[in-house]
Design a protein around this motif. Structure first.
Motif, PDB file in Angstrom:
ATOM      1  N   ASP A 124      45.672  42.610  32.855  1.00 25.03           N
ATOM      2  CA  ASP A 124      45.059  42.988  34.136  1.00 25.03           C
ATOM      3  C   ASP A 124      46.186  43.384  35.080  1.00 25.03           C
ATOM      4  O   ASP A 124      47.340  43.006  34.873  1.00 25.03           O
ATOM      5  N   ASP A 134      45.910  42.636  38.277  1.00 23.64           N
ATOM      6  CA  ASP A 134      45.799  41.724  39.408  1.00 23.64           C
ATOM      7  C   ASP A 134      46.320  40.348  38.976  1.00 23.64           C
ATOM      8  O   ASP A 134      45.668  39.623  38.221  1.00 23.64           O
ATOM      9  N   GLY A 181      40.654  40.461  33.943  1.00 26.88           N
ATOM     10  CA  GLY A 181      40.371  39.660  35.132  1.00 26.88           C
ATOM     11  C   GLY A 181      40.706  38.202  34.863  1.00 26.88           C
ATOM     12  O   GLY A 181      41.754  37.869  34.301  1.00 26.88           O
ATOM     13  N   ALA A 182      39.772  37.314  35.231  1.00 26.40           N
ATOM     14  CA  ALA A 182      39.984  35.878  34.988  1.00 26.40           C
ATOM     15  C   ALA A 182      39.480  35.476  33.611  1.00 26.40           C
ATOM     16  O   ALA A 182      39.382  34.290  33.297  1.00 26.40           O
ATOM     17  N   CYS A 196      41.154  45.020  30.853  1.00 30.99           N
ATOM     18  CA  CYS A 196      40.854  44.651  32.253  1.00 30.99           C
ATOM     19  C   CYS A 196      40.227  43.261  32.219  1.00 30.99           C
ATOM     20  O   CYS A 196      39.038  43.093  32.478  1.00 30.99           O
ATOM     21  N   ARG A 231      44.099  37.162  39.614  1.00 32.06           N
ATOM     22  CA  ARG A 231      42.966  37.007  38.685  1.00 32.06           C
ATOM     23  C   ARG A 231      43.437  36.543  37.316  1.00 32.06           C
ATOM     24  O   ARG A 231      42.873  35.635  36.718  1.00 32.06           O
ATOM     25  N   PRO A 272      37.142  48.578  36.225  1.00 31.41           N
ATOM     26  CA  PRO A 272      36.731  48.398  37.619  1.00 31.41           C
ATOM     27  C   PRO A 272      35.634  49.414  37.945  1.00 31.41           C
ATOM     28  O   PRO A 272      35.710  50.561  37.503  1.00 31.41           O
TER      29      PRO A 272
END
Ligand SMILES: C[S@@+](CC[C@H](N)C(=O)[O-])C[C@H]1O[C@@H](n2cnc3c(N)ncnc32)[C@H](O)[C@@H]1O
Length: 388
Positions: free
Chosen positions: A229, A231, A207-208, A205, A234, A279
């Motif tokens: 990820d 997303d 993210g950025a 996970c 991100r 998350p």
């Protein structure tokens, strides 16, 4: 703007923040920026003052206040100078009426206070302290370390601490990728992964890439670091950050939420370490994002708990024998920490927990908890599991 006009502006902003919290709208920071974007005549001093006032009111009210004015009156009750600015002059808030409604003081909504108490969280008011600015020195960039002034050594091995509101983004060290902004607790959770050069590590996970960059530094850019990820937006922010940091061992992998294994199939049993920075409710980050406590519901919390358990099970399939799985949430609730770790061990008898050895934190169940009240970091739970 006059001081009184700034108070009225903060009240107006708070009305928007309250409405957005009720309707799951934009976060406070964005609303404040947008408010000023269409009021170009306001100077930077006005922006800072209004923002500061709005956040004081957000921190002061545990439950969602009825109105921005009721929230600001809560702050004014303990601050006579602020109360005196409710004088009805041009652009100022109207005078305070006798018996006027004032929002209740508190740390968090009642149901969350109970959950925090059940999770053994001491001094919950510390969750609303103003967070310092922590940085991590990026060991991938060599050369003389020329830190911007005002740094104190932090608890994490490569960490330094500045006072809140320090602006670091224009410094040479930041622009050159020599330092990264990263909370000390977040840095310590990366140390629990103990990523080494030559390993295959998956950041499930990512993210950025806040933690991915720290893992790349620990790996000295040698090995394979897969940042995943679900997303896309991100994940797309990661490559430019990696470039600035000189991190060259990272590959990104976009996952389909609920069908993560489709993309992960080639990595089954391949990883020496998998980080699941799952998350979560974010109860450990209220220092930076205090209005989050107005938004969280018990149903959302249940959904986070369910997805965390599922991602842990996905992650377990990726780890080679003897490899490790690190579970992290920025939450202080046992449901997203000790209970989640216990659930994993119950479902996976072929794994054992190893208590992370860190210079901060308190054991909680099979893992370790970092807390604003005891460690002066953001709140985290971190557990380390080893596949037998
Ligand atoms: C706590 S954040 C990660 C923060 C990041 N590791 C960092 O240090 O900056 C959790 C991330 O999980 C991602 N996520 C949510 N559902 C996911 C899923 N099914 N598979 C992979 N990632 C998911 C979110 O998009 C979010 O970026």
């Amino acid at each position: 703007m006059t001081p009184a006009a700034r108070v009225q502006a903060a009240i107006d902003v708070l009305d928007l923040v309250i409405e957005a919290a009720r309707s799951n709208g934009a976060p406070a920071d964005r609303l404040i920026s947008e408010w000023f974007r269409v009021r170009r005549w306001a100077g930077s001093g006005d922006r800072r003052a209004v923002r500061e006032l709005a956040y004081r009111a957000i921190r002061a009210c545990g439950e969602i206040p009825a109105t921005g004015r009721a929230a600001m009156l809560r702050v004014a009750q303990g601050d006579p100078q602020l109360a005196a600015l409710f004088d009805g002059s041009r652009h100022a808030p109207a005078p305070i009426e006798p018996g006027e409604a004032v929002a209740a003081a508190g740390v968090a909504p009642e149901w969350l206070m109970r959950r925090l108490a059940d999770s053994g969280v001491e001094r919950p008011e510390a969750l609303l302290d103003r967070a310092p600015l922590d940085i991590r020195v990026n060991t991938l960039k060599s050369g003389i370390l020329d830190l911007p002034e005002g740094a104190e050594k932090g608890v994490a091995p490569h960490g330094w601490r500045y006072p809140p509101e320090t602006r670091i983004e224009q410094s040479r060290a930041y622009l050159d990728g020599v330092i990264e902004v990263q909370d000390a607790g977040s840095q310590l959770t990366c140390d629990v992964v103990a990523a080494r050069p030559g390993e295959t590590v998956i950041d499930l996970c990512a993210g950025a890439g806040g933690k991915t960059l720290a893992l790349a530094a620990a790996m000295e850019n040698v090995g394979r670091l897969v940042a995943c990820d679900a997303d896309r937006a991100r994940l797309q922010r990661l490559p430019p950050r990696a470039e600035r940091a000189g991190a060259t061992c990272i590959e990104t992998l976009l996952l389909d939420a609920n069908r993560e294994m489709q993309a992960l199939e080639p990595l089954v049993g391949a990883a020496d370490a998998v980080l699941v920075d799952a998350p979560c409710s974010g109860t450990g980050t209220w220092r930076r994002n205090p209005e989050a406590r107005w938004r969280l519901t018990d149903k959302q919390l249940e959904r986070y708990v369910a997805i965390q358990a599922r991602l842990l099970d996905v992650a377990a399939t990726l780890v080679t024998q003897g490899g490790r799985l690190i579970f992290v949430t920025c939450s202080l609730l046992d449901a997203e920490g000790a209970d989640q770790a216990a659930g994993f061990l119950a479902r996976h008898p072929d794994w054992r927990a190893e208590l992370p050895a860190l210079p901060a934190g308190t054991p909680r169940g099979a893992g370790l908890r970092l807390s604003p009240s005891t460690d002066e970091t953001d709140g985290f739970f971190v557990a380390r599991f080893v596949r037998l």
